[in-house]
Scaffold this motif. Structure first.
Motif, PDB file in Angstrom:
ATOM      1  N   ILE A  37       5.207  30.749  -1.920  1.00  0.00           N
ATOM      2  CA  ILE A  37       3.898  30.347  -2.409  1.00  0.00           C
ATOM      3  C   ILE A  37       3.432  28.976  -1.543  1.00  0.00           C
ATOM      4  O   ILE A  37       2.334  28.360  -1.064  1.00  0.00           O
ATOM      5  CB  ILE A  37       3.787  30.039  -3.740  1.00  0.00           C
ATOM      6  CG1 ILE A  37       3.676  30.947  -3.915  1.00  0.00           C
ATOM      7  CG2 ILE A  37       2.339  29.118  -4.395  1.00  0.00           C
ATOM      8  CD1 ILE A  37       2.258  32.150  -4.130  1.00  0.00           C
ATOM      9  N   MET A  38       4.598  27.780  -1.111  1.00  0.00           N
ATOM     10  CA  MET A  38       4.816  26.710  -0.562  1.00  0.00           C
ATOM     11  C   MET A  38       4.235  27.172   1.108  1.00  0.00           C
ATOM     12  O   MET A  38       3.312  26.610   1.525  1.00  0.00           O
ATOM     13  CB  MET A  38       5.736  25.753  -0.917  1.00  0.00           C
ATOM     14  CG  MET A  38       5.722  24.432   0.069  1.00  0.00           C
ATOM     15  SD  MET A  38       7.657  24.079  -0.059  1.00  0.00           S
ATOM     16  CE  MET A  38       8.459  24.810   1.568  1.00  0.00           C
ATOM     17  N   THR A  39       4.426  27.936   1.319  1.00  0.00           N
ATOM     18  CA  THR A  39       4.567  28.344   2.934  1.00  0.00           C
ATOM     19  C   THR A  39       2.640  28.726   3.172  1.00  0.00           C
ATOM     20  O   THR A  39       2.847  28.689   4.016  1.00  0.00           O
ATOM     21  CB  THR A  39       5.273  29.466   3.176  1.00  0.00           C
ATOM     22  OG1 THR A  39       7.059  28.432   3.201  1.00  0.00           O
ATOM     23  CG2 THR A  39       5.772  29.628   4.660  1.00  0.00           C
ATOM     24  N   PHE A  40       2.474  29.700   2.062  1.00  0.00           N
ATOM     25  CA  PHE A  40       1.398  30.239   2.518  1.00  0.00           C
ATOM     26  C   PHE A  40       0.446  28.577   1.636  1.00  0.00           C
ATOM     27  O   PHE A  40      -1.036  28.812   2.823  1.00  0.00           O
ATOM     28  CB  PHE A  40       1.508  31.341   1.327  1.00  0.00           C
ATOM     29  CG  PHE A  40       2.020  32.326   1.464  1.00  0.00           C
ATOM     30  CD1 PHE A  40       2.691  32.830   2.790  1.00  0.00           C
ATOM     31  CD2 PHE A  40       2.341  33.320   0.471  1.00  0.00           C
ATOM     32  CE1 PHE A  40       3.250  34.052   2.581  1.00  0.00           C
ATOM     33  CE2 PHE A  40       2.918  34.290   0.314  1.00  0.00           C
ATOM     34  CZ  PHE A  40       3.495  34.850   1.266  1.00  0.00           C
ATOM     35  N   LEU A  41       0.726  28.189   0.783  1.00  0.00           N
ATOM     36  CA  LEU A  41      -0.574  26.536   1.661  1.00  0.00           C
ATOM     37  C   LEU A  41       0.401  25.987   2.306  1.00  0.00           C
ATOM     38  O   LEU A  41      -1.132  25.539   3.041  1.00  0.00           O
ATOM     39  CB  LEU A  41       0.021  25.813  -0.348  1.00  0.00           C
ATOM     40  CG  LEU A  41      -0.800  26.496  -1.075  1.00  0.00           C
ATOM     41  CD1 LEU A  41       0.448  25.464  -2.334  1.00  0.00           C
ATOM     42  CD2 LEU A  41      -1.400  26.300  -1.418  1.00  0.00           C
ATOM     43  N   VAL A  42       0.502  25.999   3.057  1.00  0.00           N
ATOM     44  CA  VAL A  42       1.066  25.585   4.894  1.00  0.00           C
ATOM     45  C   VAL A  42       0.740  26.198   5.570  1.00  0.00           C
ATOM     46  O   VAL A  42      -0.013  25.142   5.791  1.00  0.00           O
ATOM     47  CB  VAL A  42       2.404  24.940   4.399  1.00  0.00           C
ATOM     48  CG1 VAL A  42       2.629  24.013   6.113  1.00  0.00           C
ATOM     49  CG2 VAL A  42       3.106  23.516   4.029  1.00  0.00           C
ATOM     50  N   ILE A  43       0.481  26.944   5.775  1.00  0.00           N
ATOM     51  CA  ILE A  43       0.020  28.053   6.689  1.00  0.00           C
ATOM     52  C   ILE A  43      -1.852  27.604   6.178  1.00  0.00           C
ATOM     53  O   ILE A  43      -2.041  28.170   7.438  1.00  0.00           O
ATOM     54  CB  ILE A  43       0.387  29.474   6.519  1.00  0.00           C
ATOM     55  CG1 ILE A  43       1.387  29.304   6.853  1.00  0.00           C
ATOM     56  CG2 ILE A  43      -0.344  30.082   7.212  1.00  0.00           C
ATOM     57  CD1 ILE A  43       2.771  31.058   7.031  1.00  0.00           C
ATOM     58  N   GLY A  44      -2.209  27.832   5.643  1.00  0.00           N
ATOM     59  CA  GLY A  44      -3.205  27.785   5.111  1.00  0.00           C
ATOM     60  C   GLY A  44      -3.887  26.293   5.651  1.00  0.00           C
ATOM     61  O   GLY A  44      -5.215  26.645   6.124  1.00  0.00           O
ATOM     62  N   LEU A  45      -3.625  25.495   5.167  1.00  0.00           N
ATOM     63  CA  LEU A  45      -3.649  24.325   5.266  1.00  0.00           C
ATOM     64  C   LEU A  45      -4.417  24.174   7.087  1.00  0.00           C
ATOM     65  O   LEU A  45      -4.640  22.976   7.246  1.00  0.00           O
ATOM     66  CB  LEU A  45      -2.921  23.512   4.473  1.00  0.00           C
ATOM     67  CG  LEU A  45      -2.987  22.893   3.090  1.00  0.00           C
ATOM     68  CD1 LEU A  45      -2.042  22.306   2.820  1.00  0.00           C
ATOM     69  CD2 LEU A  45      -4.406  22.170   2.627  1.00  0.00           C
ATOM     70  N   THR A  46      -3.353  24.548   7.422  1.00  0.00           N
ATOM     71  CA  THR A  46      -2.509  23.921   8.897  1.00  0.00           C
ATOM     72  C   THR A  46      -3.604  25.575   9.778  1.00  0.00           C
ATOM     73  O   THR A  46      -4.396  24.999  10.311  1.00  0.00           O
ATOM     74  CB  THR A  46      -1.525  24.014   9.491  1.00  0.00           C
ATOM     75  OG1 THR A  46      -0.375  25.098   8.997  1.00  0.00           O
ATOM     76  CG2 THR A  46      -1.182  22.650   8.757  1.00  0.00           C
ATOM     77  N   MET A  47      -2.397  26.596   9.925  1.00  0.00           N
ATOM     78  CA  MET A  47      -3.068  27.915  10.705  1.00  0.00           C
ATOM     79  C   MET A  47      -4.717  28.196  10.804  1.00  0.00           C
ATOM     80  O   MET A  47      -4.626  28.716  11.357  1.00  0.00           O
ATOM     81  CB  MET A  47      -1.900  28.663  10.560  1.00  0.00           C
ATOM     82  CG  MET A  47      -0.716  28.428  10.876  1.00  0.00           C
ATOM     83  SD  MET A  47       0.417  29.699  10.929  1.00  0.00           S
ATOM     84  CE  MET A  47      -0.638  31.776  12.257  1.00  0.00           C
ATOM     85  N   ILE A  48      -5.036  28.343   9.239  1.00  0.00           N
ATOM     86  CA  ILE A  48      -5.646  28.998   8.937  1.00  0.00           C
ATOM     87  C   ILE A  48      -7.528  28.245   9.718  1.00  0.00           C
ATOM     88  O   ILE A  48      -8.042  28.420   9.913  1.00  0.00           O
ATOM     89  CB  ILE A  48      -6.227  29.367   7.903  1.00  0.00           C
ATOM     90  CG1 ILE A  48      -4.732  29.460   7.368  1.00  0.00           C
ATOM     91  CG2 ILE A  48      -7.598  30.358   7.405  1.00  0.00           C
ATOM     92  CD1 ILE A  48      -4.568  31.804   8.074  1.00  0.00           C
ATOM     93  N   SER A  49      -7.301  26.846   8.844  1.00  0.00           N
ATOM     94  CA  SER A  49      -7.909  26.068   9.046  1.00  0.00           C
ATOM     95  C   SER A  49      -8.394  25.689  10.850  1.00  0.00           C
ATOM     96  O   SER A  49      -9.238  24.924  10.781  1.00  0.00           O
ATOM     97  CB  SER A  49      -7.819  24.074   8.649  1.00  0.00           C
ATOM     98  OG  SER A  49      -6.829  24.195   8.484  1.00  0.00           O
ATOM     99  N   SER A  50      -7.705  25.228  11.661  1.00  0.00           N
ATOM    100  CA  SER A  50      -7.499  25.004  12.753  1.00  0.00           C
ATOM    101  C   SER A  50      -7.781  26.006  13.993  1.00  0.00           C
ATOM    102  O   SER A  50      -8.646  26.776  14.806  1.00  0.00           O
ATOM    103  CB  SER A  50      -6.294  24.877  13.484  1.00  0.00           C
ATOM    104  OG  SER A  50      -5.027  26.210  13.543  1.00  0.00           O
TER     105      SER A  50
END
Length: 347
Positions: A113-126
């Protein structure tokens, strides 16, 4: 034919090493064979699941995990307008979100879940800054890769189940409460530059974010004295293994040869990860090496399919990976040095 006096029963660690290598190779082959977007995502997620959970996920749990991935990564879609129209506020907001996500994981929260949150905040937004459809594609690739990983994990457990009454591996000791915020800040500072780089060219630098996320997680168990060996060493070893893998695959290019070579390399790494072939390096070192190897190989295969110069692209990507890793080592050193100075000042 069994040798007299030698046990032929496999230990739990034997089964787990076979399961990890087989599952990773199967998910890699299936992902490329099915033509999934971002095909290295499925084997990376499968590897993380097999390394962290010693039992198959029930079907309902797999669906819940996929839904959780969809919701957590979807946070990045909400941040796209903020980043586009208020970039400074958006970057600050994402920085705070990264800190809270890493602190959630360090305080005992679910690592995936932590990994998905970090991916959402960084990879998805960029990705969404360049094009909304690209961000939606990354989310779709993540969810599809996760569902494939869950299926392969269940299949791998069926092939290589743990022996009855096998003891569970000991849980990692919790971090002291006063250390959680400091290490979460360190992980945030490691990921943030890769995120800023991806804002320039999201399609080209998304793998760099994934590498930085792995470094941020790995740095939580690394101090300044072993940072170079753990972080930089695993990155350099992954690059060397990727060159050997690509050279071997070039002898006979076929999907099933891709599977067999991945199985072989995975078995070598799994034996070291589970201490069947003991080394002085930690399991995190070997796990990060295998993840980086998969990312490098996946990108090289995609470069080849797109008609790009594979060797030039690999050299550039490897150079960026090394720069990101050196920066991570620097952050570990500076923050550890500051903590030591604070402790000496108090005494």
């Amino acid at each position: 034919m069994p040798i007299k006096g030698m046990s032929t029963r496999r230990t739990p660690r034997d089964q787990r090493a076979l399961r990890l290598a087989t599952g990773t190779a199967l998910s890699l082959t299936a992902s490329f064979g099915l033509g999934l977007p971002i095909p290295f995502m499925a084997p990376v997620l499968c590897l993380l699941l097999l390394a962290s959970v010693n039992r198959p996920l029930p079907f309902k749990a797999g669906l819940v995990l996929a839904l959780a991935a969809l919701l957590t990564t979807g946070i990045g879609l909400l941040l796209i307008p903020v980043l586009r129209y208020y970039p400074i506020s958006g970057v600050l907001l994402i920085s705070v979100g990264l800190f809270l996500a890493f602190r959630f994981g360090l305080r005992g929260g679910n690592t995936l879940i932590m990994t998905f949150l970090v991916i959402g905040l960084t990879m998805i937004s960029s990705a969404g800054i360049a094009e909304f459809d690209l961000a939606a594609m990354v989310i779709g690739a993540l969810v599809k890769g996760l569902l494939l990983a869950v299926v392969v994990v269940a299949f791998s457990h069926g092939l290589f189940p743990d022996p009855p009454n096998a003891p569970s591996p000991p849980a990692a000791p919790p971090l002291p409460a006063e250390e959680v915020s400091r290490i979460a800040l360190r992980a945030t500072l490691i990921v943030l530059p890769a995120f800023l780089l991806a804002l320039i060219d999201p399609a080209g630098y998304l793998p760099i974010i994934l590498k930085a996320v792995g470094l941020g997680q790995q740095s939580s168990t690394t101090n300044a004295r072993i940072a170079g060996r753990e972080l930089l060493g695993s990155t350099l070893l992954a690059g060397l293994l990727a060159i050997l893998f690509w050279s071997a695959l070039s002898l006979f290019v076929h999907l099933w040869m891709f599977f067999l070579w991945m199985l072989l390399f995975g078995l070598v790494m799994a034996r070291k990860l589970y201490a069947l072939s003991p080394t002085r390096f930690t399991p995190g070192f070997w796990l990060n090496t295998l993840i980086t190897l998969i990312i490098l190989l996946g990108q090289s295969v995609q470069d080849s399919a797109a008609g790009k110069d594979v060797y030039t692209a690999f050299a550039i990507r490897m150079g960026l990976f090394i720069l990101v890793t050196l920066y991570a080592c620097l952050m570990v050193h500076l923050l550890d040095q500051r903590r030591q100075n604070d402790v000496q000042g108090l005494t």
